[in-house]
Design a protein around this motif. Structure first.
Motif, short mmCIF file in Angstrom:
data_model
loop_
_atom_site.label_atom_id
_atom_site.label_comp_id
_atom_site.label_asym_id
_atom_site.label_seq_id
_atom_site.Cartn_x
_atom_site.Cartn_y
_atom_site.Cartn_z
N LEU A 161 120.27 144.71 68.00
CA LEU A 161 121.23 144.19 67.02
C LEU A 161 121.28 145.08 65.78
O LEU A 161 122.36 145.31 65.22
CB LEU A 161 120.84 142.76 66.63
N THR A 162 120.13 145.57 65.34
CA THR A 162 120.10 146.45 64.17
C THR A 162 120.87 147.74 64.44
O THR A 162 121.64 148.21 63.61
CB THR A 162 118.64 146.77 63.79
N LEU A 163 120.64 148.29 65.62
CA LEU A 163 121.35 149.52 66.00
C LEU A 163 122.85 149.29 66.07
O LEU A 163 123.65 150.10 65.58
CB LEU A 163 120.83 150.01 67.36
N ALA A 164 123.25 148.14 66.64
CA ALA A 164 124.68 147.83 66.75
C ALA A 164 125.30 147.65 65.37
O ALA A 164 126.43 148.08 65.12
CB ALA A 164 124.87 146.57 67.59
N MET A 165 124.56 147.02 64.45
CA MET A 165 125.07 146.85 63.09
C MET A 165 125.28 148.21 62.42
O MET A 165 126.29 148.44 61.74
CB MET A 165 124.10 146.01 62.27
N GLY A 166 124.33 149.12 62.63
CA GLY A 166 124.47 150.47 62.08
C GLY A 166 125.66 151.20 62.66
O GLY A 166 126.41 151.87 61.94
N ASP A 167 125.85 151.07 63.97
CA ASP A 167 127.01 151.71 64.61
C ASP A 167 128.31 151.13 64.07
O ASP A 167 129.29 151.85 63.84
CB ASP A 167 126.94 151.52 66.12
N ALA A 168 128.33 149.81 63.88
CA ALA A 168 129.54 149.17 63.36
C ALA A 168 129.87 149.69 61.96
O ALA A 168 131.04 149.96 61.65
CB ALA A 168 129.34 147.65 63.33
N LEU A 169 128.84 149.85 61.13
CA LEU A 169 129.05 150.40 59.79
C LEU A 169 129.63 151.81 59.87
O LEU A 169 130.62 152.12 59.21
CB LEU A 169 127.72 150.45 59.04
N ALA A 170 128.98 152.65 60.66
CA ALA A 170 129.38 154.06 60.73
C ALA A 170 130.81 154.21 61.24
O ALA A 170 131.59 155.01 60.70
CB ALA A 170 128.41 154.83 61.63
N ILE A 171 131.17 153.46 62.25
CA ILE A 171 132.49 153.63 62.85
C ILE A 171 133.57 153.00 61.99
O ILE A 171 134.70 153.51 61.90
CB ILE A 171 132.49 153.09 64.29
N ALA A 172 133.25 151.89 61.29
CA ALA A 172 134.21 151.33 60.34
C ALA A 172 134.50 152.33 59.23
O ALA A 172 135.66 152.52 58.84
CB ALA A 172 133.67 150.02 59.76
N LEU A 173 133.47 152.98 58.73
CA LEU A 173 133.65 154.00 57.69
C LEU A 173 134.43 155.20 58.23
O LEU A 173 135.31 155.74 57.55
CB LEU A 173 132.27 154.45 57.18
N MET A 174 134.10 155.60 59.44
CA MET A 174 134.76 156.74 60.06
C MET A 174 136.26 156.50 60.21
O MET A 174 137.08 157.36 59.88
CB MET A 174 134.13 157.01 61.42
N LYS A 175 136.62 155.31 60.68
CA LYS A 175 138.03 155.00 60.89
C LYS A 175 138.76 154.89 59.56
O LYS A 175 139.92 155.33 59.44
CB LYS A 175 138.17 153.71 61.71
N TYR A 176 138.12 154.31 58.55
CA TYR A 176 138.76 154.22 57.24
C TYR A 176 139.06 155.60 56.68
O TYR A 176 140.11 155.83 56.07
CB TYR A 176 137.87 153.44 56.27
N ARG A 177 138.12 156.54 56.90
CA ARG A 177 138.28 157.90 56.37
C ARG A 177 139.15 158.78 57.27
O ARG A 177 139.32 159.95 57.00
CB ARG A 177 136.90 158.53 56.19
N ASP A 178 139.67 158.19 58.36
CA ASP A 178 140.51 158.95 59.30
C ASP A 178 139.77 160.19 59.79
O ASP A 178 140.34 161.29 59.83
CB ASP A 178 141.84 159.33 58.63
N PHE A 179 138.52 160.00 60.15
CA PHE A 179 137.66 161.07 60.64
C PHE A 179 138.09 161.44 62.05
O PHE A 179 138.06 160.61 62.96
CB PHE A 179 136.20 160.59 60.62
N LYS A 180 138.52 162.69 62.24
CA LYS A 180 139.13 163.11 63.50
C LYS A 180 138.17 163.95 64.34
O LYS A 180 137.12 164.39 63.86
CB LYS A 180 140.39 163.93 63.21
N PRO A 181 138.51 164.19 65.62
CA PRO A 181 137.64 165.01 66.47
C PRO A 181 137.32 166.37 65.89
O PRO A 181 136.20 166.87 66.03
CB PRO A 181 138.44 165.13 67.78
N GLU A 182 138.29 166.98 65.20
CA GLU A 182 138.02 168.30 64.64
C GLU A 182 137.00 168.22 63.51
O GLU A 182 136.21 169.15 63.30
CB GLU A 182 139.31 168.97 64.13
N ASN A 183 136.99 167.08 62.78
CA ASN A 183 135.96 166.88 61.76
C ASN A 183 134.60 166.69 62.42
O ASN A 183 133.58 167.20 61.96
CB ASN A 183 136.28 165.66 60.90
N PHE A 184 134.62 165.93 63.51
CA PHE A 184 133.37 165.65 64.24
C PHE A 184 132.75 166.95 64.74
O PHE A 184 131.54 167.14 64.69
CB PHE A 184 133.68 164.72 65.41
N ARG A 185 133.61 167.87 65.20
CA ARG A 185 133.10 169.13 65.73
C ARG A 185 132.41 169.96 64.65
O ARG A 185 131.46 170.69 64.91
CB ARG A 185 134.24 169.95 66.35
N ASP A 186 132.87 169.83 63.40
CA ASP A 186 132.25 170.59 62.31
C ASP A 186 130.78 170.27 62.19
O ASP A 186 129.96 171.11 61.81
CB ASP A 186 132.94 170.28 60.98
#
Length: 322
Positions: A161-186
């Motif tokens: 559950l702790t890991l899932a909560m962390g993933d939820a935080l990270a991906i919510a932030l990522m989507k808000y910031r419009d983090f794209k595959p090209e950013n991920f590759r950096d």
């Protein structure tokens, strides 16, 4: 019941219990989660993740996921924090402290430091009345559903559950910031993941085998041989790619080949790819269509179809694609 049957029964029960707990977590997410995301978005510094024991192990992963998805973060061990690493925290940072019980004594100095210097504190725990949650500015509460061992002793459901909560935080932030595959590759230039996110321009050759329209085949063959790609491009006005001459074209025009021009031999409208396309897409173009080919000319539509490079299948294989 045989030993193997017993093993499988236990394994299935663990996964079922953890899946049920994840469903409960999804249903429990509320305004506090949104406030945690907003607090992190407003931070001018970094996200400092901390925890001890299994919570620390999960914390390392959460910090790594945040950092790789556009939210600068790092992990601070609470014991090391008490011996000088508190100096790594500063105004503008946000602390994410993790403790299933909320009573880990190793976190005490870190929590006190955040209160003393006004550093925002997010608490992640399963105990709403714990010391951690009472001191935290924002609360990320995971359901208290015991552990998969049945004795409440082996961190399993709680860490999932702790890991899932962390993933939820990270991906919510990522989507808000419009983090794209090209950013991920950096942030992931190495390994299989980096290869999958490579762009054509990262792998292409710019010293390309091309000749102008009207060139005699005798000259085109020299260029084809010198460059070593087994192909030569034919360009027109403004270096626009008109066609290519391949080994197959040579075989089809063997009779009187040297008396012909490239325009009489070339294949018109060959397969090409743009420089900003993923290299993985280039591999598919070369290998998934008939006939299979070994290289692609790189053409930028924005430049009017000018040939900018050439990509060979071996370039893709060399970085782990294909």
């Amino acid at each position: 019941m045989t030993d193997n049957e017993s093993f499988l029964k236990t394994a299935k029960q663990v996964v079922t219990d953890e899946a049920r707990a994840l469903d409960a977590l999804a249903g429990s997410l509320d305004q506090d989660f949104a406030e945690a995301v907003q607090m992190i978005l407003q931070a001018t510094g970094r996200i400092i993740v901390s925890g001890i024991g299994k919570s620390g192990h999960i914390g390392h992963k959460i910090a790594a996921t945040l950092a790789s998805t556009g939210t600068p973060a790092y992990f601070v061990h609470p014991a090391e924090a008490s011996h000088g690493d508190l100096g790594m925290l500063s105004k503008g940072d946000v602390v994410l402290a993790i403790s299933n019980s909320g009573e880990a004594p190793e976190l005490a100095n870190l929590l006190a430091f955040t209160r003393r210097f006004g550093i925002p504190l997010i608490g992640l725990s399963s105990k709403p009345e714990s010391t951690l949650m009472k001191q935290a500015d924002v609360h990320l509460l995971i359901p208290s559903m015991g552990e998969a061992c049945g004795f409440g002793m082996v961190p399993s459901i709680s860490t999932t559950l702790t890991l899932a909560m962390g993933d939820a935080l990270a991906i919510a932030l990522m989507k808000y910031r419009d983090f794209k595959p090209e950013n991920f590759r950096d942030f992931h230039p190495g390994g299989k993941l980096g290869a999958q996110l490579s762009k054509v321009r990262d792998l292409m050759h710019t010293d390309i085998p091309v000749v102008p329209s009207g060139t005699q085949m005798s000259e085109a063959l020299l260029v084809m041989s010198q460059k070593g790609f087994g192909v030569v491009g034919v360009t027109g006005e403004n270096d626009r790619l008109l066609g290519i001459v391949t080994d197959g074209d040579l075989r089809r025009h063997m009779q009187g080949l040297l008396d012909l021009t490239v325009d009489e031999v070339m294949t018109i409208d060959p397969r090409t790819i743009g420089p900003d396309e993923l290299a993985e897409g280039a591999v598919a173009l070369m290998t998934m269509q008939k006939p299979k080919i070994t290289c692609l000319f790189v053409v930028d539509p924005a430049s009017g179809g000018r040939a900018e490079g050439i990509l060979h299948i071996h370039d893709c294989l060399r970085v782990g694609l294909g």
